[in-house]
Write an enzyme that holds these catalytic residues in place. Structure first.
Site, PDB file in Angstrom:
ATOM      1  N   SER A 280      -4.556  -0.191  14.126  1.00 15.82           N
ATOM      2  CA  SER A 280      -5.261   1.072  14.328  1.00 15.82           C
ATOM      3  C   SER A 280      -5.696   1.177  15.783  1.00 15.82           C
ATOM      4  O   SER A 280      -5.992   0.152  16.426  1.00 15.82           O
ATOM      5  CB  SER A 280      -6.502   1.083  13.428  1.00 15.82           C
ATOM      6  OG  SER A 280      -7.402   2.079  13.847  1.00 15.82           O
TER       7      SER A 280
ATOM      8  N   ASN B   8       1.547   3.356  -2.498  1.00 16.20           N
ATOM      9  CA  ASN B   8       1.300   4.400  -3.502  1.00 16.20           C
ATOM     10  C   ASN B   8       0.583   5.604  -2.897  1.00 16.20           C
ATOM     11  O   ASN B   8       0.421   6.621  -3.563  1.00 16.20           O
ATOM     12  CB  ASN B   8       0.478   3.847  -4.677  1.00 16.20           C
ATOM     13  CG  ASN B   8      -0.881   3.342  -4.237  1.00 16.20           C
ATOM     14  OD1 ASN B   8      -0.954   2.316  -3.579  1.00 16.20           O
ATOM     15  ND2 ASN B   8      -1.935   4.055  -4.556  1.00 16.20           N
TER      16      ASN B   8
ATOM     17  N   GLY C 121       0.825  -1.217   0.000  1.00 17.03           N
ATOM     18  CA  GLY C 121       0.000   0.000   0.000  1.00 17.03           C
ATOM     19  C   GLY C 121       0.851   1.256   0.000  1.00 17.03           C
ATOM     20  O   GLY C 121       0.532   2.227   0.688  1.00 17.03           O
TER      21      GLY C 121
ATOM     22  N   TYR D 122     -14.035  -3.034  10.471  1.00 18.36           N
ATOM     23  CA  TYR D 122     -12.646  -2.572  10.336  1.00 18.36           C
ATOM     24  C   TYR D 122     -11.912  -2.769  11.674  1.00 18.36           C
ATOM     25  O   TYR D 122     -10.801  -3.315  11.712  1.00 18.36           O
ATOM     26  CB  TYR D 122     -12.664  -1.095   9.934  1.00 18.36           C
ATOM     27  CG  TYR D 122     -11.326  -0.406   9.916  1.00 18.36           C
ATOM     28  CD1 TYR D 122     -10.478  -0.504   8.819  1.00 18.36           C
ATOM     29  CD2 TYR D 122     -10.912   0.389  10.996  1.00 18.36           C
ATOM     30  CE1 TYR D 122      -9.254   0.152   8.797  1.00 18.36           C
ATOM     31  CE2 TYR D 122      -9.688   1.050  10.978  1.00 18.36           C
ATOM     32  CZ  TYR D 122      -8.866   0.922   9.877  1.00 18.36           C
ATOM     33  OH  TYR D 122      -7.657   1.579   9.853  1.00 18.36           O
TER      34      TYR D 122
ATOM     35  N   GLY E 199      -0.820   7.817   1.018  1.00 15.01           N
ATOM     36  CA  GLY E 199      -0.915   7.960   2.476  1.00 15.01           C
ATOM     37  C   GLY E 199       0.336   7.583   3.250  1.00 15.01           C
ATOM     38  O   GLY E 199       1.462   7.929   2.891  1.00 15.01           O
ATOM     39  N   ILE E 200       0.096   6.852   4.335  1.00 14.97           N
ATOM     40  CA  ILE E 200       1.160   6.494   5.274  1.00 14.97           C
ATOM     41  C   ILE E 200       2.230   5.612   4.594  1.00 14.97           C
ATOM     42  O   ILE E 200       3.429   5.784   4.814  1.00 14.97           O
ATOM     43  CB  ILE E 200       0.537   5.756   6.491  1.00 14.97           C
ATOM     44  CG1 ILE E 200      -0.411   6.705   7.257  1.00 14.97           C
ATOM     45  CG2 ILE E 200       1.602   5.191   7.412  1.00 14.97           C
ATOM     46  CD1 ILE E 200      -1.319   6.020   8.262  1.00 14.97           C
ATOM     47  N   GLY E 201       1.766   4.701   3.741  1.00 16.87           N
ATOM     48  CA  GLY E 201       2.695   3.786   3.056  1.00 16.87           C
ATOM     49  C   GLY E 201       3.643   4.532   2.145  1.00 16.87           C
ATOM     50  O   GLY E 201       4.848   4.233   2.089  1.00 16.87           O
TER      51      GLY E 201
END
Ligand SMILES: NC(=O)c1ccc[n+]([C@@H]2O[C@H](COP(=O)([O-])OP(=O)(O)OC[C@H]3O[C@@H](n4cnc5c(N)ncnc54)[C@H](OP(=O)(O)O)[C@@H]3O)[C@@H](O)[C@H]2O)c1
Length: 293
Positions: free
Chosen positions: A142, A15, A13, A175, A17-19
């Protein structure tokens, strides 16, 4: 010379945000970053930005859809054909969905991306992580995990699916359940890996302005995510703990812990239930058609 120079790091992941910020920071340190994304175009765009900003050309892009166990198995095979070592695996990709969806392989989508995917990816790469030790596994969970519950008889949320809801704050029970599972999995994994030189830790990045929740399919949550933007930390800030766990010397031997803001943190009592962790592990293996080593 940076200790990360030449270290091979998989970031799922990466591409957005955080990644993406984690990839950027590790690339700046000279790591060999393998960006694992599901969309070639989005991946290439992020890769070019990272190369431009860091001057590090040792960045690879590989495609894997973490909701598909077939895709994960093919990716792992391809990775092992290309690389003979793996120093850091960051299971960062994740998603939040309003409506219950089932993947073509029969898994509820949130469970597949946030929990089964990281479980299987780690399993498939574990031999390489062990032969590359000292090496690190980092799972991005999270703070919402504290609201989660693990119903071993309904891991697929067939009886009860409550998607993303946002009123005064975000509520995302399914989630939260998957993020609790990821925490419990990390603690059990760390115990199983004791003495192998492979560490496994989990982290809570905080409330971060990214694409998460934007495409959950719920109008109220999309609006709510827009409204709370000013209260959210930047993706760069949100990536700090991932970068810390991936690279810092002072956590090289730390395993089976949860971190937030680069500090060890306690998680909810349910996450530490060892009996439940073991049962979850067994159930997961059977869902994925794996047998215990
Ligand atoms: N933002 C927060 O406040 C917050 C708080 C706690 C935890 N987290 C966790 O932090 C992690 C990173 O999320 P983020 O906030 O940076 O959100 P984001 O910007 O939406 O990033 C999520 C990443 O996961 C990828 N992804 C989603 N489904 C995938 C799939 N099926 N296969 C492969 N990749 C997939 C996305 O790819 P696409 O771009 O192709 O969709 C994207 O690269 C997640 O695990 C999230 O649960 C975030």
């Amino acid at each position: 010379m940076s200790e990360m120079k030449g270290k091979i790091c998989i970031l799922t992941g990466s591409n957005s945000g955080i990644g993406k910020e984690t990839a950027l920071s590790l690339a700046k340190m000279g790591a060999y970053v393998v960006m694992v994304v599901r969309n070639q175009e989005r991946g290439e765009k992020a890769l070019l930005e990272i190369v431009k900003q860091t001057g590090n050309n040792f960045i690879d892009l590989m495609i894997c859809d973490l909701s598909s166990m077939d895709s994960i198995r093919s990716f792992a095979q391809e990775f092992k054909r290309k690389y003979d070592r793996l120093d850091v695996l960051v299971n960062n990709a994740g998603g939040m969905f309003n409506k219950r969806e089932v993947t073509p392989e029969g898994f509820e989508l949130t469970l597949a991306v946030n929990y089964l995917g990281p479980f299987l990816l780690t399993h498939e790469l574990l031999d390489l992580l062990k032969s590359s030790a000292p090496s690190r596994i980092i799972n991005v969970s999270s703070g919402l995990a504290k609201n989660g519950k693990v119903d071993l008889d309904d891991l697929q949320s067939e009886k009860n699916y409550e998607g993303t809801k946002a009123y005064a704050r975000v509520r995302a029970p399914v989630y939260a359940n998957t993020k609790l599972m990821l925490m419990m999995y990390t603690y059990e994994l760390a115990r199983r890996l004791k003495g192998s030189g492979v560490t496994a830790n989990v982290l809570m990045p905080g409330f971060v302005a990214t694409n998460l929740g934007k495409n959950s399919g719920s109008l109220s949550s999309s609006l709510m995510f827009k409204m709370v933007r000013p209260m959210q930390a930047s993706a760069k800030k949100g990536a700090e703990t991932s970068v810390y766990l991936a690279s810092a010397g002072d956590v090289k031997d730390v395993t089976g812990k949860c971190f937030t803001k680069k500090k060890e943190a306690m998680t909810c009592p349910a996450s530490y239930d060892e009996e439940q962790q073991k049962q979850l592990w067994k159930k997961t293996e059977s869902m994925l058609g794996l047998t215990s080593e």
